[in-house]
Design a protein around this motif. Sequence first.
Motif, short mmCIF file in Angstrom:
data_model
loop_
_atom_site.label_atom_id
_atom_site.label_comp_id
_atom_site.label_asym_id
_atom_site.label_seq_id
_atom_site.Cartn_x
_atom_site.Cartn_y
_atom_site.Cartn_z
N LEU A 176 1.00 -1.13 0.07
CA LEU A 176 0.12 -0.18 0.11
C LEU A 176 0.76 1.21 -0.02
O LEU A 176 0.47 2.16 -0.73
N ASN A 177 1.93 1.28 0.74
CA ASN A 177 2.58 2.46 0.92
C ASN A 177 3.57 2.77 -0.25
O ASN A 177 4.15 3.86 -0.38
N ILE A 210 -1.43 -4.54 2.92
CA ILE A 210 -0.81 -3.58 3.85
C ILE A 210 0.17 -4.52 4.59
O ILE A 210 0.13 -5.55 5.09
N ILE A 226 -6.77 2.20 7.52
CA ILE A 226 -5.34 2.48 6.89
C ILE A 226 -5.47 2.75 5.55
O ILE A 226 -4.95 3.90 5.03
N TYR A 229 -6.82 6.50 4.98
CA TYR A 229 -5.64 7.38 5.53
C TYR A 229 -4.55 7.56 4.43
O TYR A 229 -3.95 8.53 4.07
N GLU A 230 -4.21 6.45 3.96
CA GLU A 230 -2.73 6.17 3.32
C GLU A 230 -2.76 7.01 2.17
O GLU A 230 -1.70 7.76 1.80
#
Length: 238
Positions: A176-177, A210, A226, A229-230
């Motif tokens: 995800l990041n 994630i 999460i 927000y991410e």
Amino acid sequence: MIITSRQNPIIKQFRSCDRDCFVVEGEKLVNEAIEAGFEPVRVLVTQKNIGKLSGVVITDELSEYISDTKTPQGIHVLFRRKAQQYGFHPLRRVIVLDNVQDPGNVGAILRSCEAFGWDCVILFGSGVDVFSGKVIRASAGSVFRVPVYNGDAVSDLKEAGFTIYATVLDEEAQPLNKTVFAEKSAVVIGNEGRGISKEVISLCDKKIYIPIKGAESLNAAVAAGIICYEPGEKLCQS
């Protein structure tokens, strides 16, 4: 006049309201529903709440009888549901829940969607009533402000130009990041036990996950929070 009997038609209406209506309990949530444009049909209050809202007075025993909480607040309002109006073209961020069954999870996800600016939630194959007391309380009123659609809308989202992301753990998924989301993004969250169905995965364009350490998986509501927000400013033109 005070209603004292469980057999009163008004009490029966609150105990088994039809699909056109829903019940909200407590002054704060009632006011939020009214501010969001929902139409109150009938109001019941206990004697200690006379003056807070104008309505029919009932006993504390009947308040406990029609409430689905252990400590009823003594204010119960029957609201009329709004008609669903589909229209995905102006939207940018959508959460799709594939058979998510827990009302607490659904409510918490709605709360995260409102907090982080997501446009709507789609319930696919779920038996959860978003206007049940548990969902309303878990959403802290967000259910009144975040549009919720029921049904298979994944194909409609694709036609409206959305990129569909499946949250899954497999070799094709990217973290995800490190994901740069499309300008119009829909993220699918799967069932608490089974994850996303093969049918829905086949309709998705990309897979994401994630990164976590130690724990085998995350609660559906935590994962959705999460994900909501991410992306932040990473939502951009693909």
